[in-house]
Enzyme design. Structure first.
Site, PDB file in Angstrom:
ATOM      1  CD  GLU A 194      -1.540   2.402   1.890  1.00 45.57           C
ATOM      2  OE1 GLU A 194      -2.293   3.376   1.834  1.00 45.57           O
ATOM      3  OE2 GLU A 194      -0.411   2.449   2.464  1.00 45.57           O
ATOM      4  CD  GLU A 195       2.684   3.201   3.994  1.00 43.09           C
ATOM      5  OE1 GLU A 195       2.684   4.259   3.324  1.00 43.09           O
ATOM      6  OE2 GLU A 195       2.211   3.141   5.135  1.00 43.09           O
TER       7      GLU A 195
END
Length: 326
Positions: A194-195
């Site tokens: 996600e990052e």
């Protein structure tokens, strides 16, 4: 919740290397779901089948990955040159204790430069005498994260690195453990990467075709000296996102979640974030598009080695989600 939170926070799991986190979560959720699978990217997908005649598929996503420092080179003196994996800030990087997945520890240091300090000025000291010794300890491409240091602050708050987004992973685990039967099928997505662009949620939502998507993540704070925006306070309940840079929440779903908070007797906060994003952005645009919203845990000092949350906000989020699914 605190003991569960510590278990989920403990593994080292930077973006792309989330396996140890998935293993810890699997151990906690196995008795409470019907199926568990891992896809090609490493997403952990647990499904709890609905008991209704024509159950909707509700995907609830919390990401497992953590920002970090990836080794790009080694100086002849044994110092590691690094760059960022995810949103690393310089202020949060100076003289920080980090650890690699193989257990090697280090200290992130910045060269004594005049003017603006940049990521290219950082190095990691792992105690090696020279390059040869350093390369026996780590390899190019290894990733370090802030070393685990979970501790209580006062009666209700907890500080730790990786609270973004392991506190939401712990919340989703607790939801599965306590939910019981529902009409709808719940697809619990513990997502990867996600990052670095919500990649895990993108492929999982495409594959599973949910009817509704709810992201669980942290959000920024506005309740410390010199900080008043966003208008979010720790201990005042979970936040129901209206929009951020990545997504605009579905109005009907947003209001339904707020109403579920009222029904459950817990406070919620309306969140407008002019930057950032969550897995909702990937789910929202999957296939033909689906209604999404984000339930956020207020978090101070996001993307630092001491991210702070309030356990009462996690409890509020659990009650909102339970009321919605019931």
């Amino acid at each position: 919740m605190f003991e569960l939170l510590k278990k989920v926070l403990a593994p080292v799991g930077p973006s792309g290397l989330e396996g140890p986190v998935a293993a810890a979560i699997t151990e906690e959720i196995r008795p409470y779901v019907d199926t568990i699978e891992t896809d090609a990217l490493g997403n952990l997908i647990a499904t709890k089948l609905g008991k209704g005649e024509n159950p909707r598929k509700v995907m609830i996503s919390a990401h497992m990955d953590h920002i970090g420092y990836i080794v790009t080179g080694v100086e002849k003196e044994g110092y590691l040159r690094v760059t960022n994996v995810g949103g690393i800030g310089m202020d949060a990087s100076l003289t920080r204790h980090v650890v690699f997945q193989n257990g090697v520890h280090g200290v992130v240091v910045c060269e004594p430069v005049e003017g603006n300090k940049q990521l290219r000025h950082l190095f990691v000291d792992i105690g090696a005498a020279d390059k040869d010794e350093a390369l026996k300890m780590v390899s190019l491409g290894d990733v370090a994260v802030y070393a685990n240091d979970c501790f209580a602050l006062g009666a209700h708050r907890v500080a730790s690195p990786a609270m973004d987004d392991r506190c939401a992973c712990a919340l989703l685990v607790k939801l599965l453990q306590t939910l019981g039967e529902t009409e709808d099928t719940v697809i619990a997505l513990f997502s990867v990467q996600e990052e670095v662009g919500c990649r895990g949620a993108k492929v999982a939502s495409f594959a599973k075709e949910p009817d509704v998507g709810i992201a669980l993540d942290v959000t920024l704070w506005g309740d410390t000296p010199g900080t008043s925006q966003p208008d979010i306070k720790l201990g005042e309940g979970c936040a129901i996102k209206i929009m951020d840079r990545g997504s605009i929440s579905n109005p009907a779903l947003r209001e339904e979640l707020i109403a579920c908070g009222e029904k459950a007797g817990v406070k919620t906060q309306r969140e407008v974030l002019p930057y950032g994003g969550t897995d909702a952005s990937a789910m929202q645009t999957s296939r033909g598009g689906i209604p999404v919203c984000t339930v956020s845990i207020p978090c101070r000092y996001v993307h630092s080695a001491c991210e702070v949350i309030d356990l009462r906000d996690m409890d509020a989020a659990l009650k909102v989600l339970t009321a919605y699914l019931k």
